[in-house]
Design a protein around this motif. Structure first.
Motif, short mmCIF file in Angstrom:
data_model
loop_
_atom_site.label_atom_id
_atom_site.label_comp_id
_atom_site.label_asym_id
_atom_site.label_seq_id
_atom_site.Cartn_x
_atom_site.Cartn_y
_atom_site.Cartn_z
N GLU A 217 14.84 58.23 -29.66
CA GLU A 217 15.84 58.85 -28.38
C GLU A 217 15.53 57.42 -27.15
OE1 GLU A 217 13.85 62.45 -28.23
OE2 GLU A 217 15.49 63.70 -29.31
N ARG A 218 15.18 57.59 -26.20
CA ARG A 218 14.88 56.12 -25.03
C ARG A 218 13.14 57.07 -24.76
NH1 ARG A 218 18.22 54.80 -20.23
NH2 ARG A 218 16.94 52.73 -20.56
N LEU A 219 12.74 56.29 -24.54
CA LEU A 219 11.07 56.59 -24.56
C LEU A 219 11.37 56.66 -22.68
CD1 LEU A 219 7.80 56.92 -25.13
CD2 LEU A 219 8.36 54.02 -24.44
N ARG A 220 10.85 57.84 -22.20
CA ARG A 220 10.85 58.10 -20.58
C ARG A 220 9.44 56.70 -19.75
NH1 ARG A 220 13.32 61.77 -16.87
NH2 ARG A 220 15.20 60.25 -17.16
N LEU A 221 9.95 55.70 -18.89
CA LEU A 221 7.82 55.41 -18.88
C LEU A 221 8.18 55.33 -17.07
CD1 LEU A 221 5.94 53.72 -18.81
CD2 LEU A 221 7.03 51.61 -18.75
N ILE A 222 7.36 56.18 -16.22
CA ILE A 222 7.01 56.03 -15.33
C ILE A 222 6.00 56.11 -14.86
CG2 ILE A 222 6.75 57.87 -14.36
CD1 ILE A 222 7.49 59.92 -15.25
N VAL A 223 5.95 54.85 -14.14
CA VAL A 223 5.65 53.95 -13.00
C VAL A 223 4.73 54.42 -12.29
CG1 VAL A 223 4.63 51.73 -12.40
CG2 VAL A 223 5.90 51.68 -14.67
N LEU A 224 4.02 54.52 -11.49
CA LEU A 224 2.69 55.05 -10.51
C LEU A 224 2.25 53.95 -9.31
CD1 LEU A 224 2.10 58.76 -10.72
CD2 LEU A 224 3.62 57.89 -10.22
N LEU A 225 2.36 53.27 -8.72
CA LEU A 225 2.40 52.49 -7.77
C LEU A 225 1.66 52.51 -6.90
CD1 LEU A 225 2.03 49.32 -8.44
CD2 LEU A 225 4.59 49.20 -8.13
N ASP A 226 0.26 52.09 -6.58
CA ASP A 226 -0.10 52.93 -5.15
C ASP A 226 -0.02 51.33 -4.30
OD1 ASP A 226 -2.23 52.59 -3.53
OD2 ASP A 226 -4.06 53.63 -4.57
N GLN A 227 0.41 51.28 -3.04
CA GLN A 227 1.26 50.26 -2.40
C GLN A 227 -0.29 50.11 -1.20
OE1 GLN A 227 5.20 51.10 -0.20
NE2 GLN A 227 4.62 53.11 -0.06
N SER A 228 -1.77 50.39 -1.40
CA SER A 228 -2.54 50.00 -0.98
C SER A 228 -2.55 48.59 -1.07
CB SER A 228 -4.08 50.66 -1.05
OG SER A 228 -3.97 52.38 -1.47
N THR A 260 0.00 57.74 1.45
CA THR A 260 0.54 59.25 1.37
C THR A 260 1.53 59.91 1.23
OG1 THR A 260 0.79 58.68 4.17
CG2 THR A 260 -1.92 59.34 3.08
N HIS A 261 2.42 58.76 1.13
CA HIS A 261 4.41 59.40 1.43
C HIS A 261 4.51 58.67 -0.40
CE1 HIS A 261 3.72 59.90 5.18
NE2 HIS A 261 4.93 61.00 5.23
N VAL A 262 5.38 59.42 -1.33
CA VAL A 262 5.97 59.07 -2.44
C VAL A 262 7.24 58.90 -2.22
CG1 VAL A 262 6.37 59.39 -5.01
CG2 VAL A 262 4.19 60.53 -3.69
N VAL A 263 7.57 57.26 -2.94
CA VAL A 263 9.05 56.77 -2.36
C VAL A 263 9.78 56.64 -3.87
CG1 VAL A 263 10.55 55.34 -1.90
CG2 VAL A 263 8.52 56.09 0.06
N GLY A 284 -3.35 55.52 4.02
CA GLY A 284 -3.95 56.20 2.89
C GLY A 284 -2.98 56.61 1.71
N THR A 285 -3.96 56.82 1.27
CA THR A 285 -3.88 56.92 -0.58
C THR A 285 -3.62 58.73 -1.10
OG1 THR A 285 -4.63 55.00 -1.23
CG2 THR A 285 -3.89 56.44 -2.82
N LEU A 286 -2.46 59.23 -1.85
CA LEU A 286 -2.11 60.98 -2.08
C LEU A 286 -2.25 60.93 -3.76
CD1 LEU A 286 -1.70 62.99 1.24
CD2 LEU A 286 -4.01 62.64 -0.28
N ILE A 287 -3.10 60.43 -4.36
CA ILE A 287 -2.66 60.45 -5.71
C ILE A 287 -2.45 61.13 -6.45
CG2 ILE A 287 -3.98 59.81 -8.47
CD1 ILE A 287 -5.47 57.92 -6.73
N GLU A 288 -2.77 62.66 -5.54
CA GLU A 288 -1.94 63.90 -6.25
C GLU A 288 -0.30 63.95 -6.11
OE1 GLU A 288 -0.48 67.63 -6.04
OE2 GLU A 288 -1.81 66.80 -4.07
N ARG A 313 -8.90 55.58 -4.89
CA ARG A 313 -9.37 56.30 -3.75
C ARG A 313 -8.61 56.89 -3.00
NH1 ARG A 313 -10.96 49.87 -2.38
NH2 ARG A 313 -13.10 49.66 -3.68
N GLU A 314 -8.54 58.59 -3.70
CA GLU A 314 -8.14 59.42 -3.59
C GLU A 314 -8.62 59.56 -2.06
OE1 GLU A 314 -5.25 62.68 -4.54
OE2 GLU A 314 -5.50 60.76 -4.59
N GLY A 315 -7.02 60.44 -1.42
CA GLY A 315 -7.76 60.65 0.27
C GLY A 315 -7.34 62.21 0.01
N GLY A 316 -7.02 62.92 -0.81
CA GLY A 316 -7.37 64.77 -1.07
C GLY A 316 -7.73 64.89 -1.62
N ALA A 317 -8.33 66.06 -2.05
CA ALA A 317 -8.97 67.34 -3.04
C ALA A 317 -8.89 66.49 -4.53
CB ALA A 317 -8.85 68.72 -2.67
#
Length: 385
Positions: A217-228, A260-263, A284-288, A313-317
């Motif tokens: 089975e293929r490995l799913r790799l999710i890269v979350l990239l902060d564009q600060s 603060t948005h996800v694309v 800003g940055t909302l990692i959550e 540098r999380e901007g949320g809680a």
């Protein structure tokens, strides 16, 4: 005066000298003499700020007067700044250079851009200041970015693809001589010398068989990239590395950028130039929120890797982010945090946030592209991380 007091006094003199410029040598006693690195730092600061002083006058700049033009060229200066200054300082200096001082012409003049040698420093500068490039210079800037990306991609691909694919099951011939493994195309090609034109027959002296690989089975790799804006060096490396990941058949890549948005940029992942031109650096940055989106992409948690590249540098809680990451880990997802992706090591990051996530069992650190590729490759081949 004690030795320790002398050292503190000398350190203070060096700092003042870097702040006020060369004219302060007479008052401070040339405290930079003999320190090659500090002299190079001073030269970089002089290239940028002394020229502004010459234009503005002594009352409006503290770097000094009466200095001749710097012998540095813009491309040389950029390479030096990349080597000597931390990411936070580079952001300020490069923005000052392009927006107000000596490098404005680099962005405004297509002919000047055409003479620049592609480099990681130039690439990072153009990506960071892409929104300030005049319309007339955009084609030249894009060509420069494309060339720099091509060079970096070729070098990285040669180095990283073996780490991702492994060498345990190479394509080629095999001694398992069964009909299911027969490579008919290569068999015909390698026996063409035995073709009898008069009779229209092909004499087969040897059969060629393919190596069959176990289906995985293929490995799913999710890269979350902060564009600060401070993450630009890591962003450039990640965009190029994502294209390499996307080219590996055993990896199912999802590329997600966020502030603060996800694309979701998965459709562009194979073209790092398009990714870089589509980014909106800064804000800003909302990692959550990004981690929450990643959760919607997971079908088989134990065959999923999530790599979060951020300064944290999380901007949320913080509590909401901790809960999101804990949910992924409890489900069996492997989650890795990177405060930097590249050869320069970690820049600034929020230790409070990284400490809270590390306490959950999420590894957090800095990696080079080669180290990350090896880590992903071990998972893709079913090995230990």
């Amino acid at each position: 005066m004690t030795k320790g007091a002398d050292e503190k006094k000398h350190e203070a003199a060096r700092r003042l000298r870097l702040l006020f410029g060369r004219f302060a040598d007479s008052a401070l006693g040339s405290p930079l003499d003999g320190d090659e690195k500090l002299l190079r730092i001073d030269e970089d600061l002089s290239f940028l700020y002394d020229r502004a002083f010459r234009k503005q006058g002594a009352g409006r700049n503290t770097r000094g007067a009466g200095l001749g033009p710097s012998v540095l060229r813009p491309s040389t200066w950029l390479a030096s700044v990349e080597e000597l200054f931390p990411p936070e300082a580079r952001v300020v200096m490069e923005e000052d250079a392009a927006a107000r001082h000596g490098l404005a012409a680099l962005l405004e003049d297509p002919a000047a851009l055409a003479t620049v040698t592609p480099s990681p420093a130039i690439l990072a500068l153009l990506v960071r200041l892409r929104g300030q490039i005049p319309e007339a210079s955009l084609p030249a800037a894009r060509r420069l970015i494309e060339e720099a990306v091509r060079e970096l991609s070729r070098a990285l691909a040669r180095e990283l693809v073996p780490s991702l694919t492994g060498a345990s099951a190479p394509r080629g011939r095999t001694n398992l001589r069964v009909l299911a493994n027969l490579d008919a195309r290569r068999t015909v090609r390698e026996n063409l010398r035995n073709y009898d034109r008069a009779r229209g027959l092909l004499g087969v002296e040897r059969l060629v068989f393919r190596r069959r690989q176990a289906r995985k089975e293929r490995l799913r790799l999710i890269v979350l990239l902060d564009q600060s804006g401070s993450m630009v060096d890591s962003v450039v490396q990640a965009a190029i590395l994502a294209a390499i990941f996307a080219s590996v058949p055993s990896i199912d890549l999802r590329l997600v950028v966020f502030d603060t948005h996800v694309v979701d940029m998965t459709e562009l992942a194979g073209d790092p130039v398009e990714v870089l031109f589509s980014l909106q650096l800064g804000g800003g940055t909302l990692i959550e929120r990004a981690v929450g989106y990643a959760a919607t992409l997971i079908a088989e948690p134990r065959r999923t890797l999530c790599v979060l590249i951020s300064d944290f540098r999380e901007g949320g809680a913080l509590g909401a982010l901790v809960t999101r990451v804990k949910d992924l880990l409890d489900a069996g997802v492997t989650v890795l945090g990177l405060v930097a992706l590249g050869d320069k090591g970690a820049g600034g990051f929020d230790a409070r946030v990284t400490g809270a996530l590390s306490a959950l069992g999420m590894p957090i650190g800095a990696m080079t592209p080669r180290e990350l590729a090896a880590w992903v490759g071990r998972h893709a081949r079913g090995g230990e991380a």
